[in-house]
Design a protein around this motif. Structure first.
Motif, PDB file in Angstrom:
ATOM      1  N   PHE A   1     -56.416  29.717  57.330  1.00 36.14           N
ATOM      2  CA  PHE A   1     -55.574  28.786  56.589  1.00 36.14           C
ATOM      3  C   PHE A   1     -55.214  29.346  55.215  1.00 36.14           C
ATOM      4  O   PHE A   1     -54.099  29.164  54.732  1.00 36.14           O
TER       5      PHE A   1
ATOM      6  N   ILE B   1     -51.283  29.446  54.255  1.00 31.75           N
ATOM      7  CA  ILE B   1     -50.761  28.409  53.364  1.00 31.75           C
ATOM      8  C   ILE B   1     -50.734  28.983  51.955  1.00 31.75           C
ATOM      9  O   ILE B   1     -51.781  29.218  51.344  1.00 31.75           O
ATOM     10  N   ARG B   2     -49.529  29.232  51.440  1.00 30.25           N
ATOM     11  CA  ARG B   2     -49.421  30.019  50.222  1.00 30.25           C
ATOM     12  C   ARG B   2     -50.037  29.373  48.990  1.00 30.25           C
ATOM     13  O   ARG B   2     -50.604  30.067  48.147  1.00 30.25           O
ATOM     14  N   TRP B   3     -49.917  28.047  48.849  1.00 26.48           N
ATOM     15  CA  TRP B   3     -50.466  27.429  47.633  1.00 26.48           C
ATOM     16  C   TRP B   3     -51.990  27.428  47.655  1.00 26.48           C
ATOM     17  O   TRP B   3     -52.654  27.383  46.631  1.00 26.48           O
TER      18      TRP B   3
ATOM     19  N   LEU C   1     -48.586  24.928  63.228  1.00 23.32           N
ATOM     20  CA  LEU C   1     -49.393  25.974  62.616  1.00 23.32           C
ATOM     21  C   LEU C   1     -50.699  26.275  63.360  1.00 23.32           C
ATOM     22  O   LEU C   1     -51.008  27.440  63.619  1.00 23.32           O
TER      23      LEU C   1
END
Lengths: 293, 312
Positions: A112, A116-118, A192
């Protein structure tokens, strides 16, 4: 170069037979045999020439090796061979449990984090922080606040191992994320979790198998060190670390009581590491550079 | 360059903050911190007294802020057993540990780097294989097993060296040297394995470069090709691993000091375990993590000096 030679590499690689594997990695085959023997001894501990490993016999303290006591007795008259065999149970259990736990947790977090970039910078700073704490000290602290038991020890050794797995999985995810097949999956709206499971996890498996062997070796080592320092497996349970810790007081009189479990530990860890290196060469030649060892 | 230093210095703050949060939470999620800090023999009144004295009855975030301010002022709390400040105890015990770490790092680098270069130079020969076998062994033999083995061989059987103990080099340098040899050998093993392995890998990579062929073609002496042309260009990963390996070293110090009866920080940890003196363990974790982060920061800053191609 002739056409025949050119054609050769195009032939589909055949799955090598077990015999071929043994021939190419004779050392790894020996290591696998040694490990198999240790695991069998650990599982069938009551049936491999052992007596009750905790039975005291004060009259027969520090006896030399004999037909009755294969490796002699310790300072309380307990049979050293039996304690070593039962001690293998602790090492094998801790090694396998820590490897499985840290791989599962690390895989989950790493997948994850990589996607998930943030989330990425936050999780990676936490991992950096965890890695800045020397693993043995972190484990000592965890055991000393929550009391010594097998579960605590396994948990305490797992925590410092997780960041390494997360980093490894994340690096695989970051490289796979840009692949066309993943982009295609994203573009058709695949959820995802399904993308991760179907396209990313398979890429993580080979390096993780290799990493699992290294974690097993390092967990066995840490368990022994914790027990040796008095912050590990409860002293009632015979473990190699506990045996070394108890034997050190009488080291000058009966050094073999310390050297036997010490050698057992070294041989086991060596076998796991040799197997790990062979697996790495076979499954993931790039791993050596990625994890820097 | 000053900008770079400030930027790197700032980047250590989140890492150290995470360390602080972990250390802070560890005590709180695993039971009643007042009971742990009051020690095993405390009565319930004593536990309540500790709770009020340390403000453990206040909200968690308030406790954390108070604690952080205290730590930033250089106050790591007091030992439960002796009542002395943890910083004072660290100050008393730091010399043997610092000396052992220093001798180990110097010895390891002096042995491991030439070994790694040799293995890369003679790649896939018996020399290379011997070095790699040693590297795997170094990773596998537990520190205490090696320590007792060396003690048995050199102190008990051969009687060449003292069994254990520590003398400050400022008091008696000869005694210091004799007593530090075995602990240094013991602790170096895993570190040598680590550094030799990475040196071999990175020198091997560099040896394929064009400038190495050029240097050889112009008839440069092989020794200079290896140590000036190759090693210099392979230096960054080697130096990185020397820094990262300090984490291994810290774990090893605790064990080595225990085996050889050296009154350093490692022994402080072990004594704290047996007495369940939690503030000492907590303080030492913060201390070691701080040293580790600062050391790696310093190494980070040397990259530009080691490799002029790196510009920030």
């Amino acid at each position: 170069m002739s056409a025949v030679e050119n054609a050769a590499p195009l032939a589909p690689p055949r799955a090598p037979s077990a015999l071929a594997a043994v021939k190419r990695h004779p050392l790894a085959a020996v290591a696998a045999l040694v490990l198999a023997a240790i695991v069998v001894a650990a599982v069938f501990a009551p049936w491999v020439g052992t007596v009750d490993p905790t039975a005291l016999a004060p009259a027969r303290r520090l006896a030399a090796a004999s037909a009755e006591h294969w490796l002699g007795t310790d300072h309380l008259g307990r049979d050293v061979w039996s304690r070593m065999v039962y001690g293998a149970r602790v090492s094998v259990t801790v090694g396998v449990a820590v490897a499985v736990l840290s791989i599962v947790v690390g895989l989950f977090v790493g997948l994850f984090t990589g996607f998930i970039r943030w989330l990425d910078p936050i999780v990676m700073r936490i991992m950096d922080g965890l890695m800045a704490i020397p693993g043995i000290l972190l484990a000592i602290a965890l055991v000393s606040v929550s009391g010594a038991s097998m579960v605590t020890v396994i948990f305490a050794i797992t925590v410092p191992e997780v960041p390494r797995v997360v980093r490894l999985v994340r690096s695989v995810v970051l490289s796979v994320r840009e692949e066309p097949y993943v982009e295609a999956a994203v573009s058709v709206g695949t959820p995802l979790p399904l993308i991760l499971w179907r396209h990313v996890v398979p890429n993580c498996v080979p390096p993780l198998i290799v990493q699992a062997t290294y974690i097993t070796a390092s967990a066995m080592l840490t368990e022994a060190i914790l027990s040796f320092l008095g912050a590990g497996t409860p002293p009632i349970i015979p473990s190699w670390g506990n045996m070394v810790a108890e034997a050190r007081l009488l080291f000058q009189i009966a050094p073999w009581n310390l050297l036997f479990p010490g050698i057992a530990l070294a041989v086991t860890i060596l076998a796991v590491n040799v197997l790990g290196d062979a697996l790495r060469d076979r499954l993931d030649p790039k791993l050596a550079k990625r994890v820097g060892r | 360059m000053p900008f770079l230093i400030i930027q790197r210095l700032l980047s250590t703050i989140p890492v150290l903050l995470v360390v602080a949060v972990v250390v802070f939470l560890m005590l709180r999620v695993s039971g009643d911190p007042a009971a742990i800090l009051a020690g095993d023999t405390a009565t319930s009144e004593q536990i309540e007294a500790v709770r009020v004295a340390l403000g453990l009855d206040r909200p968690v975030w308030e406790q954390f802020l108070g604690w952080i301010v205290q730590v930033l002022r250089g106050d790591l709390g007091e030992s439960l057993f002796t009542g002395l400040p943890v910083t004072t105890l660290i100050g008393q015990r730091i010399e043997p540990t610092a000396m052992l770490a220093l001798t180990t790092i110097v010895f390891s680098v002096l042995v491991a780097v030439p070994l790694g270069v040799l293995a890369a130079w003679r790649a896939n020969t018996w020399v290379d294989r011997a070095v790699m076998v040693f590297a795997v062994l170094g990773f596998s033999v537990p520190v205490f097993v090696l320590g007792y083995f060396l003690m048995y061989a050199f102190s008990i059987s051969l009687r060449w060296l003292p069994v254990q103990g520590y003398t400050s080099p400022f008091v008696d340098f000869g005694a210091f040297l004799r007593q530090i040899i075995l602990p240094t050998l013991t602790l170096s093993c895993i570190y040598i394995a680590l550094i030799a392995r990475i040196t071999r890998a990175s020198v091997m990579e560099v040896l394929n470069e064009d400038y190495i062929r050029t240097a050889r073609a112009k008839g440069q002496i092989e020794r200079i090709v290896l140590f000036r042309h190759a090693l210099k260009n392979a230096a960054v990963p080697i130096v990185t691993v020397i820094g990262l390996g300090v984490a291994l070293l810290i774990g090893g110090v605790v064990v080595t000091e225990s085996v050889f009866n050296i009154p350093g920080l490692g022994r402080l940890v072990v004594d704290a375990i047996t007495r369940r003196d939690y503030p000492i363990i907590q303080g030492l974790i913060l201390f070691f993590a701080f040293i580790y982060v600062m050391l790696n920061l310093m190494i980070d800053l040397t990259y530009a000096a080691l490799d002029p191609r790196i510009r920030y």
